[in-house]
Scaffold this active site. Sequence first.
Site, PDB file in Angstrom:
ATOM      1  N   HIS A 145      -4.821   9.488   0.594  1.00 25.28           N
ATOM      2  CA  HIS A 145      -5.002   8.617   1.755  1.00 25.28           C
ATOM      3  C   HIS A 145      -6.054   9.156   2.719  1.00 25.28           C
ATOM      4  O   HIS A 145      -6.047   8.844   3.919  1.00 25.28           O
ATOM      5  CB  HIS A 145      -3.667   8.427   2.487  1.00 25.28           C
TER       6      HIS A 145
ATOM      7  N   HIS B 270      -5.853   2.254  -4.103  1.00 26.86           N
ATOM      8  CA  HIS B 270      -5.912   2.561  -2.675  1.00 26.86           C
ATOM      9  C   HIS B 270      -6.677   3.863  -2.444  1.00 26.86           C
ATOM     10  O   HIS B 270      -7.030   4.177  -1.312  1.00 26.86           O
ATOM     11  CB  HIS B 270      -4.489   2.679  -2.122  1.00 26.86           C
TER      12      HIS B 270
ATOM     13  N   HIS C 238       3.729  -2.240   3.061  1.00 34.58           N
ATOM     14  CA  HIS C 238       3.715  -0.903   2.457  1.00 34.58           C
ATOM     15  C   HIS C 238       5.024  -0.664   1.717  1.00 34.58           C
ATOM     16  O   HIS C 238       6.089  -1.023   2.216  1.00 34.58           O
ATOM     17  CB  HIS C 238       3.543   0.177   3.529  1.00 34.58           C
TER      18      HIS C 238
ATOM     19  N   ASP D 112       0.822  -1.209   0.000  1.00 37.59           N
ATOM     20  CA  ASP D 112       0.000   0.000   0.000  1.00 37.59           C
ATOM     21  C   ASP D 112       0.858   1.262   0.000  1.00 37.59           C
ATOM     22  O   ASP D 112       2.034   1.238   0.368  1.00 37.59           O
ATOM     23  CB  ASP D 112      -0.874   0.047   1.257  1.00 37.59           C
TER      24      ASP D 112
END
Length: 243
Positions: free
Chosen positions: A95, A91, A185, A40
Amino acid sequence: MQATTAASRAVRAAGRWSTSPVGTVRRVDTARPETVLTYDDGPDPVGTPAVLRALADFGATATFFVLVKRVRRHPSLLDEILAAGHEVALHGFDHTRLTRLGPEEAGRRTRDARAELEQRAGRPVTWFRAPYGALLPRHWVEIRRAGLTPVAWGPTAGDWRDLPEPVLAEDGLRQAGPGEIVLCHDGFADEADGGEPGRAPTFDRGRLATLLLSGLRDRGLAGRALGAVARHGRVRRWAWFKR
């Protein structure tokens, strides 16, 4: 119970946009010795190349859940991910925690981000992982309306923490097995990327990837992208609602 009831109402309201079985992907039932690797928060100019090198060294593939805002800044890294045979998933545009937005706004942002990512990647995008895993029932419905399948995870290295690579690898491997979806990540989403305040870890993401892949190999397991494992396994979904 309340979340389940709310989810049922939201799914019924979604009509033809909801699919059966309902839920968020949590693992894949497979007889093959393969573990799903997911990354991610990239692409990142330091972390992504390091992870790609480790994956290449082990002949492994992974699914990269990218942020479109970062893809705009580092388009060549998206090309490198795809050229190496990995899978690209969404994603989000950035964020931002979707549950801080109204469901309709979250759906619009996600649809736009998917369209842009597909245009840049030149291929369909089907998997979606919400930032922080944050989805409520009505947000879940909007993600499905955007044509995406929500994906969560099982084991995780917890690599948002700044700890030694062997400690993080041990955490990531603790529950890893065939069909488990491991969360890692290749970048760190800070406030500039819509994330929450925090300092980026300083450990070597390439070394962590190497330790994880070596640990999987020692167990007779190979790291594979979600789509590759799902093609010959049975995707398992169940409720995942988190604010």
